[in-house]
Design a protein around this motif. Structure first.
Motif: not given
Lengths: 447, 255
Positions: A400-402, A410, A414, A418, A445, A447, B93, B95-96, B100-101, B103-105, B108, B145, B161
Motif C-alpha cells: 500500500r505504498g508504505i 507502524l 501499534a 494498545e 497515529l 485519527l 493488523i 492496533g492500526v 490511520n493505515f 492516512k499513512t498510505s 505516502e 485493520l 482501499q
C-alpha cells in the motif's frame, strides 16, 4: 567482593545519617532504619543465583565508589530540573510537582497545592509518625523491608522522604508529579527516595513518578513508593522511565487497596540503562481492584525487569494486567508476573497477559507468569506470547505504498499503543505516545 | 496507445519449482482483463509476482509497467507508481486502525507524487464518501485493520482501499472467493464504479460468477504456467459450461 564493599557503603551511610540526626536518632523512624539495616545485611545484595534476580545483575554497579548523601552540595536549580524533565514540564505544568533531589524532599523546588484543599505534602518525620496514626500504620508496612533487600536498604537510609495525603472524598483534577532527581554532576551518588501516599476514603488522584539523573557521574537510584488506597478511593499511578542512557534505577512500588478501592498502574520504560521495577499490590479487602499496565520499548544495551505481584487476599476482588515489550539491539527484557489467590479469596477474577516482540537476533526477553491459586471458585487466566513481526503484515503495508521501515515502525508502535491507550491523563498519554513513536522511528497515529 | 502493463515471456517460480512458464500479456488503458484457470495453474503466483512478493524468483522475461521495469521496483514503489493488489487473504493488523493505515498510505503516495498530505478534515470526508461505494459502515474506520472483519468485510475493505488509492492498475486476486451473492454484488459494484478510460483492472478468478457483474474486455485462461487461450467475455461462459478439461486437453495436444 563487591557485595561486601557495598554493604560497607550502606553501613557508613547509615552511621553518617545517625550522626546527622541530632537527637532524633532515638525516634521511631530511626528504630525502623536500624531494623531495616539489619534486614538488609541479612538478605544481602542479590546475585543472579537468586531466583528473583536471575536476569538482573546488579554486581557491575554496586562495586562503584558512591559518595554519601551528606557530602553533596545542594546546588540543583529549577532550571536543572526543567532540563532533566524536558517536555514533561509542559505536559504536567497544570499539576503539582513534588521534587526530591538525592533522596531529600526539596520544598523550594516543588509546586505545592498550598491554596488547594484535599492534598497535603509533608516531610516524613518522627513527629509525623508520632502524631499521625494513618501514616504510622502505613509506613514500612505496605512495603516491608524483609520482603526485598533493596526495600530494606532504602528504609535504612531514607531520610526526608515525602508523605502525600489525599483527604477523604477529594477528587484531585490535576496530576501530582513526583520528580525524583539524582544529582551526579560531581560524584557518584547512591540515592534512596522514599514516598508514602495515603489516599483516603473516596478520594481520587493521578500520580506521576519520574526518575532523572543529572550529570555525568554514576547514579544508582533505589526508590520505594508505598501507596495506601482507601476504601472506594482510586489512585492512578504512572511511572515513566525516560532517563539518561546510562542511568540505573531499582524501584519498588507497593500498594494496598481497601474495600472497593481501585489502583491503576502504568509503568512505561523508554530510556535508561538498567531499570528494575517491582510492583506489589495487595488486594486487601472485598471489592478492591487492580489494573496493571506496562510497556517497555528497549534498544541498544538496555535492560528492563518488571516484577509484579497481585495478591488476592480476600474474596470478590478483580485484577487485570497487560504488559508488552519491544526489544531491539541487544536489549534484555524480563517479565515476572505473580498472582496469588488465597484460600479465602473466592469469586476472584484475575487476568494477566504479557506479549513481547523481538526486533533483533541479539535481543532477549524472559517471561514468567506465575499463578498460585488456592481458592476453587475463581476465574483466572494468563497468556504470554513472544514473536517477531508478521512478515505478511509488513508486505501488506508495503503493497500500500508504505516502506518497510515505516511498516515495521507502524506495527511496533501499534503494538505498544494498545497499552498506552489505557492512560487516562490525555497529556501524559500523548507524551508517552510521542516518546515511544520517536524511539520506534514513527509518529503517533492520530485519527 | 502505450499499454499500462506489458508482460513478455515471464517465467517465475518458488524454491526451484517453475510455476510460470512463459506468460505474455498486454493490458491497455480502460481495459478489464480476467485471468481464469483451474487450481494450481499459476494464477496466484502471477498476482504475487506482480505485487513483488520476495519469495518468488523471476527466472526470465520482462514486465513493463507504465514504461518502467516493474521487476526492479520494491512493493512500496510499485504501489506508489499506481499498482494495487487486492489480497486474496487480507491481513489483520491489530492496533492500526483502518483510518490511520489509509492516512499513512494515501499520504505516502501523495508524497511520492510531490503532493502535500491531505488535511485531516478533507481526508475524513474523502473516506466517508468512498466507503459508500462498498456500503461499509463508518465504524470500520476506527477499528483495527481487518481485525475481526468477516470474509466479506475484508474484501469490501480491499475495494475501499482501492477507491482511496486510485490505482492505475488494480489486480484483484480471487476477490470473489468466499463471498456470498450480496457481498459479490457490492464488491463488483465498487470495482465498476472505479473503472476509468485511463486505468485498467486484472481480475484473477477461478469462477465465472464475478464476471456476471464485472464485464471483462478480455478473458485469458492460464494453464500450467502459460496463457493457453484468450478471448472475449463469452470464453468465460464457455468455461463455466464446459469446465477446464477441454482446455487442458487442447493444451496437451499443442504441446
Amino acid at each position: 567482593m563487591p557485595q561486601a564493599a557495598f554493604n560497607d557503603v550502606i553501613k557508613r551511610s547509615f552511621d553518617d545519617l545517625s550522626k546527622r540526626l541530632n537527637g532524633s536518632a532515638s525516634g521511631p523512624l530511626h528504630k525502623m532504619r536500624e531494623a531495616a539495616l539489619k534486614s538488609f545485611i541479612e538478605q544481602g545484595v542479590p546475585t543472579t543465583r537468586h531466583e528473583e534476580w536471575k536476569y538482573a545483575n546488579v554486581l557491575p554497579f554496586i562495586g562503584l565508589e558512591y559518595s554519601r548523601v551528606s557530602e553533596i552540595a545542594k546546588s540543583v536549580t529549577e532550571k536543572d530540573i526543567d532540563e532533566a524533565l524536558g517536555e514533561l514540564v509542559s505536559v504536567l505544568e497544570s499539576g503539582w510537582r513534588v521534587t526530591i533531589v538525592n533522596g531529600q524532599f526539596r520544598g523550594d523546588l516543588s509546586y505545592l497545592p498550598a491554596a488547594v484543599t484535599g492534598v497535603s505534602v509533608d516531610v516524613l518525620s518522627d513527629k509525623l509518625i508520632a502524631n499521625d496514626e494513618v501514616v504510622r500504620a502505613a509506613y514500612g508496612s505496605v512495603a516491608k523491608s524483609d520482603a526485598h533487600p533493596f526495600v530494606a536498604m532504602n528504609t535504612a537510609l531514607a531520610c526526608d522522604g515525602v508523605v502525600i495525603r489525599v483527604a477523604k472524598g477529594s477528587e484531585m483534577k490535576r496530576p501530582l508529579h513526583i520528580a525524583i532527581i539524582s544529582d551526579a554532576r560531581q560524584v557518584n551518588v547512591l540515592t534512596t527516595p522514599r514516598i508514602l501516599i495515603v489516599a483516603e476514603e473516596g478520594s481520587e488522584i493521578d500520580i506521576v513518578e519520574t526518575h532523572s539523573t543529572i550529570g555525568d557521574q554514576q547514579a544508582l537510584d533505589v526508590s520505594v513508593s508505598e501507596i495506601a488506597v482507601g476504601s472506594n478511593a482510586h489512585v492512578r499511578f504512572h511511572k515513566v522511565a525516560d532517563d539518561q542512557d546510562d542511568s540505573r534505577h531499582i524501584g519498588y512500588t507497593a500498594a494496598t487497596v481497601a474495600r472497593d478501592g481501585r489502583f491503576t498502574s502504568h509503568c512505561i520504560n523508554i530510556a535508561g540503562n538498567f531499570i528494575r521495577n517491582d510492583l506489589v499490590i495487595n488486594l486487601a479487602d472485598v471489592g478492591s481492584q487492580a489494573y496493571l499496565y506496562g510497556a517497555s520499548v528497549l534498544g541498544g544495551v538496555q535492560f528492563a525487569d518488571s516484577h509484579t505481584v497481585v495478591d488476592h487476599a480476600v474474596n470478590n476482588c478483580h485484577s487485570e494486567e497487560l504488559y508488552k515489550g519491544i526489544y531491539d539491539g541487544s536489549s534484555i527484557g524480563v517479565f515476572n508476573g505473580k498472582i496469588f489467590v488465597r484460600p479465602q479469596a473466592q469469586k476472584t477474577t484475575a487476568y494477566q497477559s504479557n506479549h513481547s516482540v523481538l526486533l533483533s537476533d541479539k535481543a532477549q526477553v524472559n517471561a514468567k507468569p506465575q499463578l498460585e491459586i488456592w481458592a476453587d471458585d475463581v476465574k483466572c487466566s494468563h497468556g504470554a506470547t513472544l514473536g517477531q513481526l508478521n512478515d505478511e503484515a509488513i508486505f501488506y503495508l508495503r503493497s500500500r505504498g508504505i516502506d518497510a521501515d515505516k511498516a515495521r515502525a507502524l506495527m511496533t508502535y501499534a503494538f505498544v499503543a494498545e497499552v498506552l491507550e489505557h492512560i487516562d491523563h490525555e497529556g501524559l498519554r500523548e507524551f508517552c505516545e510521542k516518546r515511544v513513536a520517536s524511539k520506534l522511528g514513527t509518529e503517533p497515529l492520530s485519527l | 496507445m502505450t499499454p499500462i502493463l506489458q508482460i513478455t515471456d515471464l517465467t517465475a517460480g518458488i524454491e526451484d519449482r517453475e510455476i510460470l512458464k512463459g506468460v505474455s500479456l498486454t493490458v491497455n488503458p480502460g481495459e478489464v482483463h480476467a485471468i481464469m484457470g483451474p487450481n494450481g495453474s499459476g494464477k496466484s503466483t502471477l498476482a504475487s509476482v506482480l505485487a513483488g512478493r520476495e519469495e518468488y524468483a523471476i527466472t526470465g522475461g520482462t514486465v513493463v509497467f507504465r514504461g518502467n521495469d516493474l521487476l526492479e521496483l520494491s512493493p512500496e514503489d510499485r504501489a506508489r507508481q499506481g499498482m494495487f493488489l487486492a489480497f486474496q487473504y487480507p491481513v489483520e493488523i491489530p492496533g492500526v486502525s483502518t483510518a490511520n493505515f489509509l492516512k499513512t498510505s494515501v499520504n505516502e503516495l501523495r508524497k511520492f507524487r510531490g503532493q502535500e498530505p491531505l488535511a485531516p478534515a478533507v481526508f475524513l470526508a474523502l473516506m466517508r464518501e468512498r466507503m459508500k461505494l462498498v456500503e461499509m459502515d463508518q465504524s470500520f474506520l476506527s477499528r483495527s485493520l481487518n481485525e475481526g472483519f468477516s470474509g466479506g468485510e475484508k474484501k469490501r475493505n480491499e475495494i475501499f482501499q482501492m477507491a482511496m488509492l486510485e490505482p492505475i492498475l488494480a489486480v484483484l486476486d480471487e476477490t470473489d472467493s468466499g463471498l456470498d451473492i450480496d457481498a459479490l454484488r457490492i464488491v463488483a459494484g465498487g470495482v465498476n464504479a472505479l473503472r476509468t478510460p485511463t486505468t485498467a483492472t486484472i481480475i484473477i478468478t477461478h469462477y465465472q460468477r464475478l464476471l456476471d457483474y464485472i464485464i471483462p474486455d478480455v478473458v485469458h485462461v492460464l494453464w500450467d504456467g502459460r496463457i493457453v487461450r484468450s478471448g472475449g467475455k463469452e470464453l468465460a461462459l464457455e468455461l463455466e459450461k464446459r469446465g477446464y478439461d477441454w482446455i487442458k486437453q487442447e493444451a496437451a495436444e499443442v504441446a
